[in-house]
Write an enzyme that holds these catalytic residues in place. Sequence first.
Site, PDB file in Angstrom:
ATOM      1  CE  LYS A  22      -9.901  -1.804  -1.841  1.00  0.00           C
ATOM      2  NZ  LYS A  22      -8.546  -1.260  -1.774  1.00  0.00           N
ATOM      3  CG  ASN A  23      -7.129  -4.495  -0.449  1.00  0.00           C
ATOM      4  OD1 ASN A  23      -7.287  -3.724  -1.399  1.00  0.00           O
ATOM      5  ND2 ASN A  23      -7.170  -4.097   0.809  1.00  0.00           N
ATOM      6  NE  ARG A  93       1.382   1.231  -0.452  1.00  0.00           N
ATOM      7  CZ  ARG A  93       2.544   1.745  -0.112  1.00  0.00           C
ATOM      8  NH1 ARG A  93       2.873   2.966  -0.500  1.00  0.00           N
ATOM      9  NH2 ARG A  93       3.392   1.067   0.616  1.00  0.00           N
ATOM     10  CB  CYS A 117      -6.151   5.761   1.138  1.00  0.00           C
ATOM     11  SG  CYS A 117      -7.672   5.085   0.506  1.00  0.00           S
ATOM     12  NE  ARG A 122      -0.924   3.168   2.141  1.00  0.00           N
ATOM     13  CZ  ARG A 122      -2.008   2.701   1.542  1.00  0.00           C
ATOM     14  NH1 ARG A 122      -2.927   3.522   1.142  1.00  0.00           N
ATOM     15  NH2 ARG A 122      -2.164   1.424   1.331  1.00  0.00           N
ATOM     16  CG  ASP A 305      -8.173  -1.563   5.157  1.00  0.00           C
ATOM     17  OD1 ASP A 305      -7.570  -0.494   5.353  1.00  0.00           O
ATOM     18  OD2 ASP A 305      -7.809  -2.396   4.306  1.00  0.00           O
ATOM     19  NE  ARG A 397      -8.703   4.358  -4.691  1.00  0.00           N
ATOM     20  CZ  ARG A 397      -7.792   4.441  -3.735  1.00  0.00           C
ATOM     21  NH1 ARG A 397      -7.722   5.514  -2.974  1.00  0.00           N
ATOM     22  NH2 ARG A 397      -6.944   3.452  -3.535  1.00  0.00           N
TER      23      ARG A 397
HETATM   24  N1  EPU Z   1       5.325   0.380   5.005  1.00  0.00           N
HETATM   25  C1  EPU Z   1       6.541   1.024   4.918  1.00  0.00           C
HETATM   26  N2  EPU Z   1       7.304   0.774   3.803  1.00  0.00           N
HETATM   27  C2  EPU Z   1       6.895  -0.050   2.805  1.00  0.00           C
HETATM   28  C3  EPU Z   1       5.642  -0.704   2.904  1.00  0.00           C
HETATM   29  C4  EPU Z   1       4.866  -0.462   4.032  1.00  0.00           C
HETATM   30  O1  EPU Z   1       6.935   1.783   5.795  1.00  0.00           O
HETATM   31  O2  EPU Z   1       7.643  -0.241   1.825  1.00  0.00           O
HETATM   32  C5  EPU Z   1       4.505   0.616   6.210  1.00  0.00           C
HETATM   33  C6  EPU Z   1       3.193   1.334   5.888  1.00  0.00           C
HETATM   34  O3  EPU Z   1       3.375   2.726   5.817  1.00  0.00           O
HETATM   35  C7  EPU Z   1       2.302   0.893   7.026  1.00  0.00           C
HETATM   36  C8  EPU Z   1       2.770  -0.548   7.301  1.00  0.00           C
HETATM   37  O4  EPU Z   1       4.082  -0.644   6.735  1.00  0.00           O
HETATM   38  O5  EPU Z   1       2.535   1.681   8.149  1.00  0.00           O
HETATM   39  C9  EPU Z   1       1.901  -1.647   6.721  1.00  0.00           C
HETATM   40  O6  EPU Z   1       1.599  -1.357   5.369  1.00  0.00           O
HETATM   41  P1  EPU Z   1       1.244  -2.518   4.318  1.00  0.00           P
HETATM   42  O7  EPU Z   1       2.381  -2.625   3.366  1.00  0.00           O
HETATM   43  O8  EPU Z   1       0.810  -3.730   5.051  1.00  0.00           O
HETATM   44  O9  EPU Z   1      -0.024  -1.883   3.579  1.00  0.00           O
HETATM   45  P2  EPU Z   1      -0.317  -1.875   2.024  1.00  0.00           P
HETATM   46  O10 EPU Z   1       0.111  -3.133   1.401  1.00  0.00           O
HETATM   47  O11 EPU Z   1       0.120  -0.580   1.456  1.00  0.00           O
HETATM   48  C10 EPU Z   1      -2.662  -3.034   2.223  1.00  0.00           C
HETATM   49  C11 EPU Z   1      -4.060  -2.719   1.772  1.00  0.00           C
HETATM   50  C12 EPU Z   1      -4.625  -1.602   2.624  1.00  0.00           C
HETATM   51  C13 EPU Z   1      -4.593  -2.049   4.091  1.00  0.00           C
HETATM   52  C14 EPU Z   1      -3.171  -2.450   4.498  1.00  0.00           C
HETATM   53  C15 EPU Z   1      -3.066  -2.997   5.902  1.00  0.00           C
HETATM   54  C16 EPU Z   1      -4.029  -3.225  -0.580  1.00  0.00           C
HETATM   55  C17 EPU Z   1      -4.057  -2.730  -1.967  1.00  0.00           C
HETATM   56  N3  EPU Z   1      -4.027  -2.301   0.381  1.00  0.00           N
HETATM   57  O12 EPU Z   1      -1.918  -1.836   2.049  1.00  0.00           O
HETATM   58  O13 EPU Z   1      -5.983  -1.430   2.209  1.00  0.00           O
HETATM   59  O14 EPU Z   1      -5.024  -0.988   4.911  1.00  0.00           O
HETATM   60  O15 EPU Z   1      -2.669  -3.448   3.589  1.00  0.00           O
HETATM   61  O16 EPU Z   1      -3.885  -4.117   6.045  1.00  0.00           O
HETATM   62  O17 EPU Z   1      -4.032  -4.428  -0.350  1.00  0.00           O
HETATM   63  C18 EPU Z   1      -7.965  -0.275   1.702  1.00  0.00           C
HETATM   64  O18 EPU Z   1      -8.363  -1.307   1.125  1.00  0.00           O
HETATM   65  O19 EPU Z   1      -8.724   0.704   1.944  1.00  0.00           O
HETATM   66  C19 EPU Z   1      -6.565  -0.194   2.145  1.00  0.00           C
HETATM   67  C20 EPU Z   1      -5.976   0.953   2.486  1.00  0.00           C
END
Ligand code: EPU
Length: 418
Positions: A22-23, A93, A117, A122, A305, A397
């Site tokens: 998915k991601n 997201r 989520c 975030r 995850d 989702r």
């Molecule tokens: N963060 C910030 N500021 C930002 C971006 C991130 O503080 O601008 C923080 C986040 O709050 C978190 C950490 O940095 O504490 C890491 O977040 P990351 O940016 O890596 O997560 P994401 O890109 O929002 C993706 C996946 C998530 C998965 C995470 C970690 C997608 C669409 N989502 O989220 O997947 O948990 O990486 O591997 O790719 C899921 O599939 O259920 C899911 C939540």
Amino acid sequence: MERLVIEGGTPLRGRLRVTGAKNSSLAVIAAAALASDVSVIENVPRCQDVLTLLEILRSLGAQAEMSDTGRLELDGAGLTGHVAAYDLCRRMRASIYMAGMLLARLGRAEVPLPGGCVIGSRPVDFHIRGFEALGAQVVTEHGFLKAHAQHLVPATFYVPRSSVGTTINLLLAASRTAGVTTLQNAAREPEVVDTAVFLSLMGARVRGAGTSTVTVEGTADLRGATYAIIPDRIEAGTYLIAGAATHGDVLIEGLISEHVTALLTKLTDAGVTVEADAAGVRARADADLRPIDVDTAPYPGFATDLHPQVAAMLATVAGRSVIRETIFEKRFGYVDELRRMGAEIRVDGDTAIITGVPHLSGAPVDAVDIRAGAAMVIAGLQARGETAIANLENLDRGYERLEDKLRGLGARLQRVRV
Ligand code: EPU
């Protein structure tokens, strides 16, 4: 309203093939929209987040056709809109990828601050800092991230906390920006690598994806490409954990085993017999399992995850298990739901302390987010009696044909209207 009703107590046995990740799909589809011609992407899951992203792209002028077999044709020729719809973006997201894509493609982007989520605050501050490093002017006002730039410029940017989303958004923007951009402390997740490979096929020169330093030599001349998404390591992990939790025997065909090394190591520590070869990955639990300690971490560490799912398994493992969550501060939404089923879990700061109980008992519970929903499924499969899971939109989702796949492994469950 729908509920997923599970009659617990049957060990899962058999083999299945998971969908494409998915991601990865969300990022690769956003990348495809950088070009003004057609990309063909295979192995795309028909889960709700993907369908929502396609709706967003259609509302911006792109054309998207997806077959039942997961073959997507995306034509970016007509993409002219730079304002992404709030009602669609608030659902997930990954809508923030529209910012990097639109900024690079059209020089301007207005994207609602994303939803998704409820697993932590975030924010998108890292994304904004990255766009600014590439020369964009960015403001957040009235709930939107608004960015514009006459010309993006290449830059060297240190990605804070090795954020997956920030790394992908900047890969998207840099791939269409002439010159060499360097991302330091880049996320190393397989989904980042998948996106980088696709962008390379489109004409960008991406080097170092999968390491913490990625360089991108961008070009305004990106073309559509044909690609197949990697198997979903989180979906696969969910079924492997479900197999172990029910004392069953599950083989995931075609899974790239090094994508789940951290999980397989922990399952082995817990007493699960794991085999990984060219056919796929098999997890078999013949004997009683042992308690384990898990720390979530960026890839190649144990995936956040898979945290709720492994917690559901450990809920019935005698002894004291500990899970420390290092990525999302509110990932513990599943805990209250598991407690309804008789689990003994205490949360102390970033740590869940699980004292295994002999059995869970079926109960009405909520899928409070995608992976918490998966944890409820795993709990329901092990529990005595009937579990009825509500808020299925969260499960939908991220999981395609979940009931069919579980039924194929012998589970007794059905979706009912209430
Ligand atoms: N963060 C910030 N500021 C930002 C971006 C991130 O503080 O601008 C923080 C986040 O709050 C978190 C950490 O940095 O504490 C890491 O977040 P990351 O940016 O890596 O997560 P994401 O890109 O929002 C993706 C996946 C998530 C998965 C995470 C970690 C997608 C669409 N989502 O989220 O997947 O948990 O990486 O591997 O790719 C899921 O599939 O259920 C899911 C939540």
